[in-house]
Motif scaffolding. Sequence first.
Motif, PDB file in Angstrom:
ATOM      1  N   ARG A  88       0.814  -1.222   0.000  1.00  0.00           N
ATOM      2  CA  ARG A  88       0.000   0.000   0.000  1.00  0.00           C
ATOM      3  C   ARG A  88       0.848   1.273   0.000  1.00  0.00           C
ATOM      4  N   ASP A 108      -4.545  -4.882  -0.471  1.00  0.00           N
ATOM      5  CA  ASP A 108      -5.686  -4.144   0.069  1.00  0.00           C
ATOM      6  C   ASP A 108      -6.259  -3.177  -0.967  1.00  0.00           C
ATOM      7  N   GLY A 109      -7.563  -3.058  -0.909  1.00  0.00           N
ATOM      8  CA  GLY A 109      -8.269  -2.290  -1.931  1.00  0.00           C
ATOM      9  C   GLY A 109      -8.140  -0.787  -1.768  1.00  0.00           C
ATOM     10  N   ARG A 110      -8.270  -0.080  -2.885  1.00  0.00           N
ATOM     11  CA  ARG A 110      -8.251   1.396  -2.933  1.00  0.00           C
ATOM     12  C   ARG A 110      -6.940   1.957  -2.385  1.00  0.00           C
ATOM     13  N   THR A 111      -5.844   1.214  -2.575  1.00  0.00           N
ATOM     14  CA  THR A 111      -4.519   1.715  -2.195  1.00  0.00           C
ATOM     15  C   THR A 111      -3.597   1.438  -3.380  1.00  0.00           C
ATOM     16  N   LYS A 143      -5.427  -4.744  -9.393  1.00  0.00           N
ATOM     17  CA  LYS A 143      -5.706  -3.991  -8.168  1.00  0.00           C
ATOM     18  C   LYS A 143      -7.132  -4.241  -7.703  1.00  0.00           C
ATOM     19  N   ASP A 151     -12.080  -1.634  -3.933  1.00  0.00           N
ATOM     20  CA  ASP A 151     -12.963  -1.354  -2.790  1.00  0.00           C
ATOM     21  C   ASP A 151     -12.183  -1.185  -1.499  1.00  0.00           C
ATOM     22  N   ARG A 152     -12.427  -0.075  -0.853  1.00  0.00           N
ATOM     23  CA  ARG A 152     -11.704   0.221   0.388  1.00  0.00           C
ATOM     24  C   ARG A 152     -12.083  -0.785   1.480  1.00  0.00           C
ATOM     25  N   GLY A 153     -11.052  -1.226   2.176  1.00  0.00           N
ATOM     26  CA  GLY A 153     -11.309  -2.163   3.290  1.00  0.00           C
ATOM     27  C   GLY A 153     -11.536  -3.595   2.844  1.00  0.00           C
ATOM     28  N   GLN A 154     -11.411  -3.842   1.539  1.00  0.00           N
ATOM     29  CA  GLN A 154     -11.587  -5.208   1.029  1.00  0.00           C
ATOM     30  C   GLN A 154     -10.272  -5.667   0.394  1.00  0.00           C
ATOM     31  N   TYR A 155     -10.131  -6.956   0.236  1.00  0.00           N
ATOM     32  CA  TYR A 155      -8.847  -7.497  -0.220  1.00  0.00           C
ATOM     33  C   TYR A 155      -9.024  -8.504  -1.354  1.00  0.00           C
TER      34      TYR A 155
END
Lengths: 540, 610
Positions: B290, B312-315, B425, B428-432
């Motif tokens: 990230r 991790d999502g949105r990073t 990538k 989604d934030r907080g998702q993996y």
Amino acid sequence: MNPRSSFFRKMVYLAGLAVLAFPMAWLSMPSTRVDAGGKLAKLRTEARLGQADLGAIDPASEVIRMATLGLRGFAVTMLWGKANEFKKTEDWTSFQSTLEQLARLQPYFVKVWQYQAWNLSYNVSVELDAVRDRFYYVKQGIEYLQNGIQYLQDNPTLLDDLGWFTGNKVGRADEHEIYRRLYKLDEDLNKDRAADRRDNWLVSKDWYDLAVASIDVKGQPLGTKNPTTFFDSPARSQISYAEAIEEEGVFQNRARTAWAEGERLWQQYGEREMDATDGVRIRLLDLDKWKAEVERLEGELDELSPGLEETMQQEALAALTPEQRKMLESPPAEPTAEESRLQQEAMAAMDINVAKVADRIAQEEPTKASQAQQLALAIDSARRHQHLTDSNREVANYEYWRIRCALEQTPEALKARELVYEAERLFQDKADPRGARELYEQGFEQWAAALEKFPELPADSSTGSDLLDVVEEYTKALAQLELSLSDEEVAENFALWEIVEANDSQRKFTEALEARNNRVTGKQPAAKSLINPADALSRP
Amino acid sequence: MVLEHEVLPYFQWLLSGGGENWLGALPRFLLVFLGLSLVSILIGFAVTASRHGFLRGGDITYRTIASGLGELFHTTLRRVWAIAKLAVKESWRRRVIVALAVFFLILLFANWFLDPDTQQPARLFLSFVLAAATYLVLGVALLLSAFSLPNDFKSKTIYTVVTKPVRAGEIILGRIVGFTIVATLLLAVMAVSSYVFVVRSLDHSHQVVKGSLVTEASPDGGEIVEGRTSNDAGHEHELVINEEGFGETTVVNGHTHNVDRQGEQYVVSGPIGFLQARVPHYGKLRFIDRTGAAKDTGISVGSEWTYRSFIDGRTSATAIWKFSDISKSIDADEPDDSEKMLRLALIVRVFRTHKGIVGQPLSGTIQLRNPETELTTSPRSFLAQDQQVDEFDFPRKQTSLNTNKEIDIFDDLVSEKGEIEVLVKCLDRGQYFGFAQPDCYIRLPDGSPVASLAKVYVSIWVQAVIVIAVGVTISTLVSGPVAMLFTAAFIILGFYRQDFLDIATGKSYGGGPAESVVRIANQSNVMVKLDEGVLTTIVTGFDRFISKPIMWAVGQCLPDFSAFSTVRYAAEGYNVPWDRVFQDVTTCLGYVIGLSIIGFFLLRTREVAR
């Protein structure tokens, strides 16, 4: 005998074996989910003769167990290890097929069916991301239990689990809206069910009914299960059904009928005689009866020697030492060991129970001794019944659900639910906050009218917290109209202030409640400072 | 498909090794062979020296080795073949055909236990028949090889054989070849019948439910008909039919059907896609975390199984695969040069830290990049299909990131070294998203499922041949039942070779065999520290200096039977790579050669064969 005739003889044997295989298959083929199986399997199903009653009759399971040549324990241990490994490595197909093999090897072991069905429905299903895939494994767990029932017919534990999985797993999961739709469409789970009975809660109720019947009719033992939470299940499923259909937009007659059925079953549950602790049998509806009985018996005891209990209280108080009396009258917040001892002594001396009263009567009036002792015992027993009935009613939340079933059938509550449902649709689907606000407010008025009919329902019950969720949705609609519950024009039309006050444990409506209180009491709200005090201090 | 161990190119595997094996297969073989030879010579010398004295013992040992080697080099194929034919005849006499009857019986009743209503029915059926074939053939190989020579000794037939001009080595090799022929024939019949069984068991069709058909407007302005099929074989499909009357169903349980309108009727074809042989071209995986730092692995989400690691999502976190040997020829199915594509397959493992919107899949992006120029395509978004193979066909013409210029995959994105990178990538934030190296590959033209199945049978054949070689070799020395027990133990240890070696190398808890005996007696589980004392010192010392070294040495000679299995390739619809087949066959050859030599010397210890 020449080689040729030997050869022909063997061929005849072989042909005989092959021919025999057909009637064998016709007779012994086990039933599966898609096929009723051979003659024996069909007969077993028709006569409801489970393997547990008849002993070994499933040829498939028997053949596999015999094929292990006495190494069943070893094979089972290996398979459990493999199942764990497959679960760890997320190989769900192999995991599931290993469970099938395990079930064949341990068909009469209830825990295998229970544990692995739970694994499928609860642990494996959540490992998948797509809701359909999740439902697939929820269903596999249910079907695994259904297979278990084939072997362990009338087993209350498995039947109860089937009711729980079908009801709670399908109907209470986060994905319950989709699960319930998929459940209704599933042919395997709804074999021979009419379209209007294809509801997971109704199926769950049927399984629970079978579980209850296994105790009442088949005489199966309940084991370590708590009767209070076991026998309430059919009624709870019916109530959940009523809740669920209203959540999905079904109101008026169907909803009223569903709630009425819930009320009937709840009443039936209250009338059921159940085992409580120490062999005492109770009925949840008997609470008032036991209260009255205790009162009557206490009265009779008092009549034997009027005012004796009060006299004994005064005597006991007079007999206390000054230190004990002090501890009784004003107990310290953090007593020392000595103070605690004194306090306990004082309380023990002041505990004038019926046994003591009866003893005193026996001493003072020996002719009444026997009657007094009998009354003391009867009072103890009645109090015990009252206490156990009361605590089990608490466990089942009996009174709440009784009131709730009655409340939900009122025309006001039915209308209120419908209006709130319409308001939510209008707000969420049609983005019409103005129309939604109107419907919400009408709904709240109906709710207030309905609640007024049941003053015995506490404002902070779960109905109250459910209503608070609705109020939150309402405030979202207000926010889009640049309004809030604190505004006078809104507050005046809002009918559920009492509910908000009693249930706002997260203090989301503090400001609105304060504004309302100020309006009611005529107090001026505290003026909001426009200057940050920190800024004011830093200025020269 | 889960590939916990990378399949190395054949020559790398043979000569230099890689991954967990730091030594190539050939040097390993030579080392083990040399070690075994030295141990054998030392033991032989010790025995003869004790019986005949030091010098005479040395002389006998030398002459045995010299004459033995001389005999080995004079082995002729003609005599080996003659013995092999005898072995085949002997097998026929011993009713080896019964194994086939048992196999057919298993197939006959298999449907009682196999439920076609699973998400991967092809995998279930294939795994079952292939496992049945494996265990049956191994059993037959065990019985044939372990009892053959001891029976000859018992019935004195061996005296007739040795009067002929055959050498001990030829008797051994001949039997191995003979029994191998029998196993091959058995496997061939099993392969054909199991293919027919699987295809027939999975075959089904559906009816179109006419009441479900609804006409809708298609995106291109025409009309399409949507509906669903009847529920057969435990499932149903949704379907879409175009204006011409042709359509396809959705994928359910790993297959689809074609739908054809014929007048007023709809005809649904048989299942399509159950048996496949995808040919993947794998790349090397690395990660960006990230913060943008390069990492070999991603984040652990606490799973006990560490096969995949997560981004991790949105990073900035990205999974990057680098593929080599990329050129236009990678899309050999497409004759038109301008229409060639890069066909990617991706398996995503989704891990959520919050529910998100129920029923809505997570989204991600996929991009192509030139590893040298760092020219990158615009992100192509996708919805993650958890644990499923999702396919992405990238047309030649792409647009570049930022500039939006048209770029060509093979001209602009493939580096001069023939490399290309794939970047994935999570949005989604907080998702993996979780990945392992084999989770992304370039899909080459599919192979033949029949050929792939045949290759799986080759891996079963390899196991059978090794068992035959072991059985024949050990049966030169001991009686039939003992030979059978030894070979059975060899097979069982072979299936659990890794666990066996983990005990020998101290990776497993609970110590070695002696310590286990003490723990069983004490009822102390493997995590409990044994009380210090003389007994514990003796026991752990015994394990450390005697049991574990012996176990380690035995482990080096054992074949890893569980690793031989290629059932999973066929079951999951992948082509078995030729590298893998050649590796297995080479391993088998190594065992046959090594065991023949050992068997030759063991047989020579028997008076009759001198």
